[in-house]
Structure formats: C-alpha cells, structure tokens
Write a protein that holds these residues in place. Structure first.
Motif, PDB file in Angstrom:
ATOM      1  N   MET A  22       0.850  -1.172   0.000  1.00  0.00           N
ATOM      2  CA  MET A  22       0.000   0.000   0.000  1.00  0.00           C
ATOM      3  C   MET A  22       0.902   1.244   0.000  1.00  0.00           C
ATOM      4  N   PRO A  23       0.610   2.221  -0.838  1.00  0.00           N
ATOM      5  CA  PRO A  23       1.426   3.437  -0.894  1.00  0.00           C
ATOM      6  C   PRO A  23       1.439   4.154   0.460  1.00  0.00           C
ATOM      7  N   ARG A  24       2.570   4.764   0.762  1.00  0.00           N
ATOM      8  CA  ARG A  24       2.691   5.509   2.012  1.00  0.00           C
ATOM      9  C   ARG A  24       1.683   6.653   2.053  1.00  0.00           C
ATOM     10  N   GLY A  25       1.133   6.880   3.251  1.00  0.00           N
ATOM     11  CA  GLY A  25       0.195   7.984   3.421  1.00  0.00           C
ATOM     12  C   GLY A  25      -1.250   7.616   3.107  1.00  0.00           C
ATOM     13  N   VAL A  26      -1.479   6.416   2.565  1.00  0.00           N
ATOM     14  CA  VAL A  26      -2.842   5.985   2.263  1.00  0.00           C
ATOM     15  C   VAL A  26      -3.366   5.213   3.464  1.00  0.00           C
ATOM     16  N   SER A  27      -4.480   5.668   4.012  1.00  0.00           N
ATOM     17  CA  SER A  27      -5.026   4.975   5.178  1.00  0.00           C
ATOM     18  C   SER A  27      -6.012   3.898   4.713  1.00  0.00           C
ATOM     19  N   ARG A  28      -6.134   2.919   5.550  1.00  0.00           N
ATOM     20  CA  ARG A  28      -7.002   1.790   5.244  1.00  0.00           C
ATOM     21  C   ARG A  28      -7.893   1.560   6.450  1.00  0.00           C
ATOM     22  N   LEU A  29      -9.146   1.219   6.199  1.00  0.00           N
ATOM     23  CA  LEU A  29     -10.068   0.926   7.291  1.00  0.00           C
ATOM     24  C   LEU A  29      -9.584  -0.284   8.076  1.00  0.00           C
ATOM     25  N   SER A  30      -9.750  -0.227   9.376  1.00  0.00           N
ATOM     26  CA  SER A  30      -9.495  -1.416  10.186  1.00  0.00           C
ATOM     27  C   SER A  30     -10.642  -2.407   9.932  1.00  0.00           C
ATOM     28  N   ILE A  31     -10.447  -3.644  10.312  1.00  0.00           N
ATOM     29  CA  ILE A  31     -11.503  -4.649  10.139  1.00  0.00           C
ATOM     30  C   ILE A  31     -12.759  -4.256  10.923  1.00  0.00           C
ATOM     31  N   PRO A  32     -12.652  -3.818  12.192  1.00  0.00           N
ATOM     32  CA  PRO A  32     -13.867  -3.384  12.891  1.00  0.00           C
ATOM     33  C   PRO A  32     -14.576  -2.220  12.183  1.00  0.00           C
ATOM     34  N   GLN A  33     -13.832  -1.260  11.660  1.00  0.00           N
ATOM     35  CA  GLN A  33     -14.450  -0.142  10.937  1.00  0.00           C
ATOM     36  C   GLN A  33     -15.149  -0.637   9.672  1.00  0.00           C
ATOM     37  N   TYR A  34     -14.508  -1.530   8.959  1.00  0.00           N
ATOM     38  CA  TYR A  34     -15.071  -2.113   7.739  1.00  0.00           C
ATOM     39  C   TYR A  34     -16.377  -2.847   8.055  1.00  0.00           C
ATOM     40  N   ALA A  35     -16.348  -3.678   9.082  1.00  0.00           N
ATOM     41  CA  ALA A  35     -17.544  -4.438   9.454  1.00  0.00           C
ATOM     42  C   ALA A  35     -18.665  -3.507   9.904  1.00  0.00           C
ATOM     43  N   MET A  36     -18.328  -2.453  10.650  1.00  0.00           N
ATOM     44  CA  MET A  36     -19.358  -1.509  11.109  1.00  0.00           C
ATOM     45  C   MET A  36     -19.958  -0.729   9.942  1.00  0.00           C
ATOM     46  N   ALA A  37     -19.149  -0.368   8.964  1.00  0.00           N
ATOM     47  CA  ALA A  37     -19.681   0.328   7.787  1.00  0.00           C
ATOM     48  C   ALA A  37     -20.664  -0.579   7.049  1.00  0.00           C
ATOM     49  N   LEU A  38     -20.341  -1.864   6.933  1.00  0.00           N
ATOM     50  CA  LEU A  38     -21.262  -2.818   6.294  1.00  0.00           C
ATOM     51  C   LEU A  38     -22.558  -2.943   7.089  1.00  0.00           C
ATOM     52  N   ALA A  39     -22.446  -3.014   8.414  1.00  0.00           N
ATOM     53  CA  ALA A  39     -23.637  -3.111   9.262  1.00  0.00           C
ATOM     54  C   ALA A  39     -24.508  -1.868   9.111  1.00  0.00           C
ATOM     55  N   HIS A  40     -23.863  -0.708   9.058  1.00  0.00           N
ATOM     56  CA  HIS A  40     -24.622   0.539   8.891  1.00  0.00           C
ATOM     57  C   HIS A  40     -25.401   0.541   7.571  1.00  0.00           C
ATOM     58  N   VAL A  41     -24.742   0.166   6.495  1.00  0.00           N
ATOM     59  CA  VAL A  41     -25.427   0.129   5.191  1.00  0.00           C
ATOM     60  C   VAL A  41     -26.591  -0.869   5.232  1.00  0.00           C
ATOM     61  N   ALA A  42     -26.381  -2.021   5.876  1.00  0.00           N
ATOM     62  CA  ALA A  42     -27.464  -3.006   5.995  1.00  0.00           C
ATOM     63  C   ALA A  42     -28.654  -2.428   6.744  1.00  0.00           C
ATOM     64  N   SER A  43     -28.395  -1.609   7.760  1.00  0.00           N
ATOM     65  CA  SER A  43     -29.494  -1.028   8.547  1.00  0.00           C
ATOM     66  C   SER A  43     -30.422  -0.160   7.698  1.00  0.00           C
ATOM     67  N   LEU A  44     -29.916   0.383   6.618  1.00  0.00           N
ATOM     68  CA  LEU A  44     -30.719   1.246   5.752  1.00  0.00           C
ATOM     69  C   LEU A  44     -31.836   0.469   5.046  1.00  0.00           C
ATOM     70  N   ARG A  45     -31.741  -0.856   5.018  1.00  0.00           N
ATOM     71  CA  ARG A  45     -32.771  -1.703   4.403  1.00  0.00           C
ATOM     72  C   ARG A  45     -33.928  -2.010   5.354  1.00  0.00           C
ATOM     73  N   SER A  46     -33.770  -1.736   6.647  1.00  0.00           N
ATOM     74  CA  SER A  46     -34.812  -2.065   7.615  1.00  0.00           C
ATOM     75  C   SER A  46     -36.102  -1.323   7.297  1.00  0.00           C
ATOM     76  N   GLU A  47     -37.212  -2.044   7.423  1.00  0.00           N
ATOM     77  CA  GLU A  47     -38.519  -1.438   7.177  1.00  0.00           C
ATOM     78  C   GLU A  47     -39.112  -0.821   8.435  1.00  0.00           C
ATOM     79  N   ASP A  48     -38.454  -1.009   9.564  1.00  0.00           N
ATOM     80  CA  ASP A  48     -38.947  -0.498  10.836  1.00  0.00           C
ATOM     81  C   ASP A  48     -38.766   1.024  10.878  1.00  0.00           C
ATOM     82  N   PRO A  49     -39.859   1.770  10.994  1.00  0.00           N
ATOM     83  CA  PRO A  49     -39.724   3.229  10.994  1.00  0.00           C
ATOM     84  C   PRO A  49     -39.161   3.791  12.298  1.00  0.00           C
ATOM     85  N   TYR A  50     -39.136   2.993  13.366  1.00  0.00           N
ATOM     86  CA  TYR A  50     -38.687   3.468  14.669  1.00  0.00           C
ATOM     87  C   TYR A  50     -37.234   3.148  14.969  1.00  0.00           C
ATOM     88  N   ARG A  51     -36.793   1.977  14.570  1.00  0.00           N
ATOM     89  CA  ARG A  51     -35.437   1.541  14.900  1.00  0.00           C
ATOM     90  C   ARG A  51     -34.869   0.713  13.769  1.00  0.00           C
TER      91      ARG A  51
END
Length: 144
Positions: A1-30
């Motif tokens: 990886m080129p110097r100065g380029v940051s990369r998501l940690s595995i926990p950050q990557y997994a949380m970003a995926l979880a966040h995107v998945a939450s956008l599919r929920s049909e629940d208007p409250y949570r």
C-alpha cells in the motif's frame, strides 16, 4: 500500500457494512443492521431487523410500536440464519446485541462483536466476559 494511504481497520469495515445493511430495515422506529465476517475477514453476509422474509405487514401494522415489537426479527437473528456455527468470527451490529441475541451469537461461536450504540438494558457485556468474547464499541467508521 502506498505511504500515506489509510485503510479501514476490520472493525471499521464491518461496522460500515452493518450501517449500510441497517438502511434496508422497514422499521420506521429503529433501524438495526449487522454484518458477519469469517476467519479470513471475508464477508459472510449482512442483515437487518424486520419482519420474516416475504411477509407483507397488514395496514396499520407500523403505527403501534409496542404491539408490533414481538413480531420483529432482530438483525443478529437474521444474520445467523446465513451461516453455520463456527463459520463466522466477527459480527458487527449498529446496536449492542440484546441479551437474547448475545446468547445466540455465543451459540454460533462468534469471537468478536463490534457495535455502535450502547443498549443499556442488555446483559451483553456480562455474557461476553463470561464466554471470553471481545465486545467493543466502534463509533469511528465511514457513514457512521
């Protein structure tokens, strides 16, 4: 990886995926999303809270939050339906698992659980401690 380029940690990557998945929920409250990664950090699946697949809610169903809660499937339960015990190492979920979901994740052999929002009514921290599961809050991730 080129110097100065940051990369998501595995926990950050997994949380970003979880966040995107939450956008599919049909629940208007949570809206809760979850993601599972295997022992090589490959994505096994994503899921969100909602009704059973293919079920159409009757008119007015979403109006009464208390009445409909017992019918909702939690994101973690939907996620566990996508893999077998021992296949997933990491689960990220937008909200700390409730006590029952934490018990289920233990039964599936999950080793690390990351979450964004604390759920104070959950015994997840005590359960994680007893079973030696890493339970960690992650709030710094893309889209979060």
């Amino acid at each position: 990886m080129p110097r100065g380029v940051s990369r998501l940690s595995i926990p950050q990557y997994a949380m970003a995926l979880a966040h995107v998945a939450s956008l599919r929920s049909e629940d208007p409250y949570r809206k809760v999303g979850a993601a599972a990664l295997d022992f090589d950090n490959r994505v096994i699946g994503t899921a969100y809270n909602g009704l059973a697949p293919g079920f159409e809610a009757p008119p007015g169903f979403w109006d009464d939050r208390e009445a409909r809660q017992k019918f909702m499937l939690h994101a973690e339960i939907n996620l566990c339906s996508l893999f077998r015990r021992g296949e997933a190492k990491i689960v990220a979920t937008t909200t700390m698992p409730c006590t029952a979901c934490m018990q289920t994740l233990c039964a599936y052999g999950i080793k690390e659980i990351y979450y964004r929002e604390v759920y104070h009514a959950s015994d997840a921290p005590l359960i994680a401690q007893l079973y030696g599961i890493k339970l960690e809050q992650v709030t710094d991730f893309p889209l979060g």
